[in-house]
Design a protein around this motif. Structure first.
Motif, mmCIF file in Angstrom:
data_model
loop_
_atom_site.group_PDB
_atom_site.id
_atom_site.type_symbol
_atom_site.label_atom_id
_atom_site.label_comp_id
_atom_site.label_asym_id
_atom_site.label_seq_id
_atom_site.Cartn_x
_atom_site.Cartn_y
_atom_site.Cartn_z
ATOM 1 N N VAL A 21 115.311 38.394 22.078
ATOM 2 C CA VAL A 21 116.427 38.579 21.147
ATOM 3 C C VAL A 21 117.711 38.911 21.900
ATOM 4 O O VAL A 21 118.786 38.361 21.598
ATOM 5 N N GLN A 22 117.630 39.782 22.887
ATOM 6 C CA GLN A 22 118.821 40.138 23.664
ATOM 7 C C GLN A 22 119.405 38.932 24.383
ATOM 8 O O GLN A 22 120.631 38.740 24.411
ATOM 9 N N ALA A 23 118.537 38.109 24.954
ATOM 10 C CA ALA A 23 119.024 36.915 25.650
ATOM 11 C C ALA A 23 119.697 35.960 24.677
ATOM 12 O O ALA A 23 120.754 35.376 24.983
ATOM 13 N N HIS A 24 119.105 35.802 23.503
ATOM 14 C CA HIS A 24 119.706 34.929 22.491
ATOM 15 C C HIS A 24 121.093 35.442 22.081
ATOM 16 O O HIS A 24 122.053 34.669 21.996
ATOM 17 N N ARG A 25 121.185 36.742 21.843
ATOM 18 C CA ARG A 25 122.472 37.312 21.408
ATOM 19 C C ARG A 25 123.519 37.243 22.497
ATOM 20 O O ARG A 25 124.726 37.252 22.209
ATOM 21 N N ALA A 26 123.064 37.155 23.743
ATOM 22 C CA ALA A 26 124.003 37.001 24.860
ATOM 23 C C ALA A 26 124.417 35.543 25.064
ATOM 24 O O ALA A 26 125.147 35.234 25.996
ATOM 25 N N GLY A 27 123.929 34.676 24.189
ATOM 26 C CA GLY A 27 124.311 33.270 24.264
ATOM 27 C C GLY A 27 123.597 32.492 25.345
ATOM 28 O O GLY A 27 124.135 31.510 25.872
ATOM 29 N N LYS A 28 122.365 32.889 25.669
ATOM 30 C CA LYS A 28 121.625 32.245 26.753
ATOM 31 C C LYS A 28 120.440 31.436 26.216
ATOM 32 O O LYS A 28 119.773 31.845 25.271
ATOM 33 N N GLU A 29 120.209 30.293 26.857
ATOM 34 C CA GLU A 29 118.997 29.523 26.577
ATOM 35 C C GLU A 29 117.823 30.239 27.250
ATOM 36 O O GLU A 29 117.929 30.699 28.392
ATOM 37 N N VAL A 30 116.704 30.327 26.528
ATOM 38 C CA VAL A 30 115.575 31.118 27.013
ATOM 39 C C VAL A 30 114.303 30.268 27.071
ATOM 40 O O VAL A 30 113.957 29.580 26.104
ATOM 41 N N VAL A 43 116.382 34.207 15.096
ATOM 42 C CA VAL A 43 116.488 33.526 16.389
ATOM 43 C C VAL A 43 115.765 32.182 16.317
ATOM 44 O O VAL A 43 114.564 32.134 16.016
ATOM 45 N N PRO A 44 116.451 31.076 16.592
ATOM 46 C CA PRO A 44 115.794 29.763 16.550
ATOM 47 C C PRO A 44 114.854 29.567 17.735
ATOM 48 O O PRO A 44 115.083 30.106 18.817
ATOM 49 N N TRP A 45 113.810 28.775 17.510
ATOM 50 C CA TRP A 45 112.827 28.524 18.569
ATOM 51 C C TRP A 45 112.236 27.131 18.394
ATOM 52 O O TRP A 45 112.298 26.538 17.326
ATOM 53 N N ASP A 46 111.666 26.608 19.475
ATOM 54 C CA ASP A 46 110.914 25.364 19.411
ATOM 55 C C ASP A 46 109.754 25.430 20.395
ATOM 56 O O ASP A 46 109.619 26.410 21.136
ATOM 57 N N ILE A 47 108.907 24.418 20.378
ATOM 58 C CA ILE A 47 107.673 24.429 21.171
ATOM 59 C C ILE A 47 107.553 23.138 21.974
ATOM 60 O O ILE A 47 107.738 22.047 21.433
ATOM 61 N N THR A 48 107.220 23.283 23.248
ATOM 62 C CA THR A 48 106.896 22.144 24.102
ATOM 63 C C THR A 48 105.443 22.294 24.543
ATOM 64 O O THR A 48 105.091 23.284 25.185
ATOM 65 N N PRO A 49 104.581 21.343 24.185
ATOM 66 C CA PRO A 49 103.158 21.483 24.526
ATOM 67 C C PRO A 49 102.910 21.401 26.017
ATOM 68 O O PRO A 49 103.748 20.914 26.786
ATOM 69 N N GLY A 50 101.750 21.886 26.424
ATOM 70 C CA GLY A 50 101.372 21.859 27.833
ATOM 71 C C GLY A 50 99.943 21.395 28.008
ATOM 72 O O GLY A 50 99.191 21.258 27.042
#
Length: 247
Positions: free
Chosen positions: A67-76, A102-109
């Protein structure tokens, strides 16, 4: 800015998808599970990326970092070992992110069981031998298993079994499975599949526990049980490739 849940695969730095590598290069913060990853995986991150090892953080502390990284405007990038769809606490983390907007998405592995099967050169589904694979785990110092998912219930199918998070209980599990699969059923343990420390132990339900205990394995291992692992020489032909099938 988005939190990208990325399947880091079984650990090898060259078993990530192209999408995963591109997201790592573009992310300014990367949270990763240091217990299971080959450090070379982090080499895909750009210089200056903030790297956070989550192995000693609880879920609330991990959420705070995201959450902190998102609020700082950073891609995580949130690296998950194997594939995020299995044993990754994805549901718990995304629920918390939704609560914070906080928006999120998933990349499979690449999942660990697939890397383990590749390491031993096995197809887990062989025509007229076995056509199902059960991915499950056992309970020791972990979350309770649903009552309907007793190992005996899965064993009754005689499908290929893939046991995660079970290496410390291999002796009692082998004894439990023997009544359905037989003591001579092929059993393989793959420790740190695809990583430099990879170790493969081949045996049967009656012998595998001795090998695991002699090797001192305590984590990061997958147990595979089933007749498909026995180097099947004579099996039925696949209907898909039958020359008699109408095309």
């Amino acid at each position: 800015m988005t939190v990208h849940f990325i399947g880091a695969g079984p650990g090898a730095a060259d078993l990530l998808t192209v999408r995963a590598v591109n997201l790592l290069r573009a992310s300014q913060v990367c949270l990763y599970a240091g217990t299971y990853l080959d450090p070379e995986v982090l080499a895909h991150c750009a210089p200056g990326t903030e790297l956070i090892d989550t192995q000693r953080l609880d879920l609330d502390q991990i959420t705070d970092q995201l959450v902190q990284a998102h609020r700082a405007g950073k891609e995580v990038a949130r690296l998950c070992s194997g594939d995020p769809s299995l044993y990754s606490a994805l549901t718990e983390q995304t629920r918390r992110l939704d609560a914070h907007g906080v928006p999120w998405d998933i990349t499979p592995g690449v999942p660990a069981y697939a890397a383990a099967a590749a390491a031993v050169g096995a197809e887990l589904t062989v025509p007229e031998v076995v056509q199902s694979v059960v991915l499950t785990r056992t309970q020791a110092r972990s979350t309770a298993m649903p009552s309907t998912e007793a190992l005996a219930n899965f064993a009754a199918t005689r499908a290929t079994l893939v046991l995660h998070l079970a290496i410390t209980r291999v002796r009692e599990l082998a004894a439990e499975l023997t009544s359905e699969y037989g003591p001579d059923c092929p059993t393989v343990v793959v420790y740190r599949a695809s990583q430099p420390e990879q170790l493969i132990l081949r045996g049967t339900l009656s012998t595998i526990a001795d090998q695991v205990e002699a090797a001192g394995l305590r984590q990061a291992a997958v147990i595979l049980v089933g007749r498909a692992l026995g180097g099947v020489v004579d099996c039925a032909g696949s209907h898909l490739y039958d020359p008699a099938r109408s095309r």
